[in-house]
Write a protein that holds these residues in place. Sequence first.
Motif, PDB file in Angstrom:
ATOM      1  N   ALA A 110     -16.989  39.276   9.497  1.00  9.52           N
ATOM      2  CA  ALA A 110     -17.555  38.764  10.748  1.00  9.52           C
ATOM      3  C   ALA A 110     -17.427  37.240  10.841  1.00  9.52           C
ATOM      4  CB  ALA A 110     -19.025  39.172  10.857  1.00  9.52           C
ATOM      5  N   VAL A 111     -17.752  36.556   9.768  1.00 12.07           N
ATOM      6  CA  VAL A 111     -17.757  35.091   9.794  1.00 12.07           C
ATOM      7  C   VAL A 111     -16.339  34.517   9.809  1.00 12.07           C
ATOM      8  CG1 VAL A 111     -18.397  33.038   8.442  1.00 12.07           C
ATOM      9  CG2 VAL A 111     -20.021  34.912   8.716  1.00 12.07           C
ATOM     10  N   LEU A 112     -15.449  35.120   9.030  1.00 13.15           N
ATOM     11  CA  LEU A 112     -14.103  34.574   8.876  1.00 13.15           C
ATOM     12  C   LEU A 112     -13.068  35.226   9.797  1.00 13.15           C
ATOM     13  CD1 LEU A 112     -14.160  34.256   4.994  1.00 13.15           C
ATOM     14  CD2 LEU A 112     -14.496  32.445   6.686  1.00 13.15           C
ATOM     15  N   GLY A 113     -13.502  36.180  10.598  1.00 11.67           N
ATOM     16  CA  GLY A 113     -12.613  36.805  11.568  1.00 11.67           C
ATOM     17  C   GLY A 113     -11.590  37.742  10.967  1.00 11.67           C
ATOM     18  N   TRP A 114     -11.891  38.321   9.819  1.00 13.67           N
ATOM     19  CA  TRP A 114     -10.973  39.288   9.208  1.00 13.67           C
ATOM     20  C   TRP A 114     -11.037  40.595   9.976  1.00 13.67           C
ATOM     21  CZ3 TRP A 114     -13.539  38.818   3.780  1.00 13.67           C
ATOM     22  CH2 TRP A 114     -13.221  37.584   3.211  1.00 13.67           C
ATOM     23  N   HIS A 115      -9.988  41.354   9.833  1.00 13.38           N
ATOM     24  CA  HIS A 115      -9.948  42.699  10.402  1.00 13.38           C
ATOM     25  C   HIS A 115      -9.607  43.667   9.268  1.00 13.38           C
ATOM     26  CE1 HIS A 115     -10.392  41.102  14.398  1.00 13.38           C
ATOM     27  NE2 HIS A 115      -9.422  40.241  14.145  1.00 13.38           N
ATOM     28  N   LEU A 116     -10.523  43.764   8.302  1.00  9.21           N
ATOM     29  CA  LEU A 116     -10.298  44.672   7.179  1.00  9.21           C
ATOM     30  C   LEU A 116     -10.426  46.104   7.678  1.00  9.21           C
ATOM     31  CD1 LEU A 116     -12.380  43.050   4.290  1.00  9.21           C
ATOM     32  CD2 LEU A 116      -9.913  43.004   4.597  1.00  9.21           C
ATOM     33  N   PRO A 117      -9.411  46.923   7.438  1.00  4.34           N
ATOM     34  CA  PRO A 117      -9.524  48.329   7.834  1.00  4.34           C
ATOM     35  C   PRO A 117     -10.658  48.994   7.042  1.00  4.34           C
ATOM     36  CG  PRO A 117      -7.253  47.759   7.272  1.00  4.34           C
ATOM     37  CD  PRO A 117      -8.118  46.613   6.863  1.00  4.34           C
ATOM     38  N   LEU A 118     -11.418  49.825   7.722  1.00  5.06           N
ATOM     39  CA  LEU A 118     -12.607  50.435   7.134  1.00  5.06           C
ATOM     40  C   LEU A 118     -12.282  51.293   5.908  1.00  5.06           C
ATOM     41  CD1 LEU A 118     -15.630  50.848   7.221  1.00  5.06           C
ATOM     42  CD2 LEU A 118     -15.269  52.724   8.819  1.00  5.06           C
ATOM     43  N   LEU A 119     -11.275  52.142   5.992  1.00 10.31           N
ATOM     44  CA  LEU A 119     -10.974  53.046   4.881  1.00 10.31           C
ATOM     45  C   LEU A 119     -10.565  52.292   3.612  1.00 10.31           C
ATOM     46  CD1 LEU A 119     -10.851  55.901   3.804  1.00 10.31           C
ATOM     47  CD2 LEU A 119      -8.518  56.061   4.683  1.00 10.31           C
ATOM     48  N   PRO A 120      -9.613  51.349   3.669  1.00  7.58           N
ATOM     49  CA  PRO A 120      -9.295  50.589   2.458  1.00  7.58           C
ATOM     50  C   PRO A 120     -10.489  49.800   1.912  1.00  7.58           C
ATOM     51  CG  PRO A 120      -7.525  50.351   4.029  1.00  7.58           C
ATOM     52  CD  PRO A 120      -8.655  51.039   4.738  1.00  7.58           C
ATOM     53  N   ALA A 121     -11.313  49.248   2.806  1.00  4.87           N
ATOM     54  CA  ALA A 121     -12.492  48.508   2.337  1.00  4.87           C
ATOM     55  C   ALA A 121     -13.460  49.448   1.632  1.00  4.87           C
ATOM     56  CB  ALA A 121     -13.168  47.803   3.510  1.00  4.87           C
ATOM     57  N   ALA A 122     -13.659  50.633   2.198  1.00  5.64           N
ATOM     58  CA  ALA A 122     -14.548  51.618   1.565  1.00  5.64           C
ATOM     59  C   ALA A 122     -13.986  52.059   0.215  1.00  5.64           C
ATOM     60  CB  ALA A 122     -14.732  52.821   2.484  1.00  5.64           C
ATOM     61  N   VAL A 123     -12.678  52.267   0.149  1.00  2.00           N
ATOM     62  CA  VAL A 123     -12.048  52.659  -1.114  1.00  2.00           C
ATOM     63  C   VAL A 123     -12.245  51.557  -2.162  1.00  2.00           C
ATOM     64  CG1 VAL A 123      -9.797  53.065  -2.238  1.00  2.00           C
ATOM     65  CG2 VAL A 123     -10.383  54.274  -0.125  1.00  2.00           C
ATOM     66  N   ALA A 124     -12.038  50.318  -1.779  1.00  2.00           N
ATOM     67  CA  ALA A 124     -12.185  49.195  -2.714  1.00  2.00           C
ATOM     68  C   ALA A 124     -13.615  49.094  -3.234  1.00  2.00           C
ATOM     69  CB  ALA A 124     -11.766  47.886  -2.047  1.00  2.00           C
ATOM     70  N   VAL A 125     -14.582  49.223  -2.343  1.00  2.00           N
ATOM     71  CA  VAL A 125     -15.985  49.102  -2.747  1.00  2.00           C
ATOM     72  C   VAL A 125     -16.402  50.291  -3.617  1.00  2.00           C
ATOM     73  CG1 VAL A 125     -18.341  49.028  -1.853  1.00  2.00           C
ATOM     74  CG2 VAL A 125     -16.596  47.593  -0.834  1.00  2.00           C
ATOM     75  N   LEU A 126     -15.950  51.478  -3.283  1.00  2.00           N
ATOM     76  CA  LEU A 126     -16.252  52.645  -4.127  1.00  2.00           C
ATOM     77  C   LEU A 126     -15.571  52.535  -5.484  1.00  2.00           C
ATOM     78  CD1 LEU A 126     -16.180  55.494  -1.467  1.00  2.00           C
ATOM     79  CD2 LEU A 126     -18.191  54.524  -2.635  1.00  2.00           C
ATOM     80  N   TRP A 127     -14.360  51.970  -5.523  1.00  4.63           N
ATOM     81  CA  TRP A 127     -13.658  51.710  -6.791  1.00  4.63           C
ATOM     82  C   TRP A 127     -14.492  50.765  -7.666  1.00  4.63           C
ATOM     83  CZ3 TRP A 127     -10.069  52.525 -10.354  1.00  4.63           C
ATOM     84  CH2 TRP A 127      -9.581  51.462 -11.116  1.00  4.63           C
ATOM     85  N   ILE A 128     -15.028  49.729  -7.049  1.00  5.15           N
ATOM     86  CA  ILE A 128     -15.873  48.783  -7.779  1.00  5.15           C
ATOM     87  C   ILE A 128     -17.093  49.501  -8.352  1.00  5.15           C
ATOM     88  CG2 ILE A 128     -17.428  46.802  -7.484  1.00  5.15           C
ATOM     89  CD1 ILE A 128     -15.292  45.718  -5.457  1.00  5.15           C
TER      90      ILE A 128
END
Length: 130
Positions: free
Chosen positions: A60-78
Motif C-alpha cells: 500500500a505504501v510503496l505502490g507495489w502490485h504483489l499478486p495475492l497467490l505468490p504473496a500467500a505462497v511466500a508467507v506460508l513458506w516462511i
Amino acid sequence: MFASIAILLWVGHLLADYPGQTDHQAVHKAEKSARGWRANLAHAATHVLLCGALLTIGSAVLGWHLPLLPAAVAVLWIGATHSLIDRRWPVRWWMEHTGQREFLQHGGAAYVDQAAHIAVLVAAALFLAA
C-alpha cells in the motif's frame, strides 16, 4: 523491490521471534508432544500474520502490485519452514553433520537457527521480486 521486501520480511521475522513469541512458545515449541506442536504452530502463525501484514502495508505504501497467490505462497513458506527449523532437530542435525559439534556445544545453535531463517526470508523475497 527485492531489498524492500527482504527488509519487511526480516522485520516481521524479528517481531515474531522476539516480542511476538511467548515464553510458553519459546520453551515448548520443540517438544515432541501435542503441547509442543501447539506452541510451535502458534509461533509459526505469528510469523505468517506479521510478514503478511508487513507485505500488505509495504504494498500500500510503496505502490507495489504483489499478486495475492505468490504473496500467500511466500508467507506460508516462511511459516512452514520456520516451524520446521524451530523443532530444533534440523539445526542440531546440520551442525552435527557439518563439523560444527563444538560450536553446537557452545551455544552456536541459535546462530545457525537465525541464519536458516534469514536464508528462507531471502528466498521468499527473491521469489516475490522476480
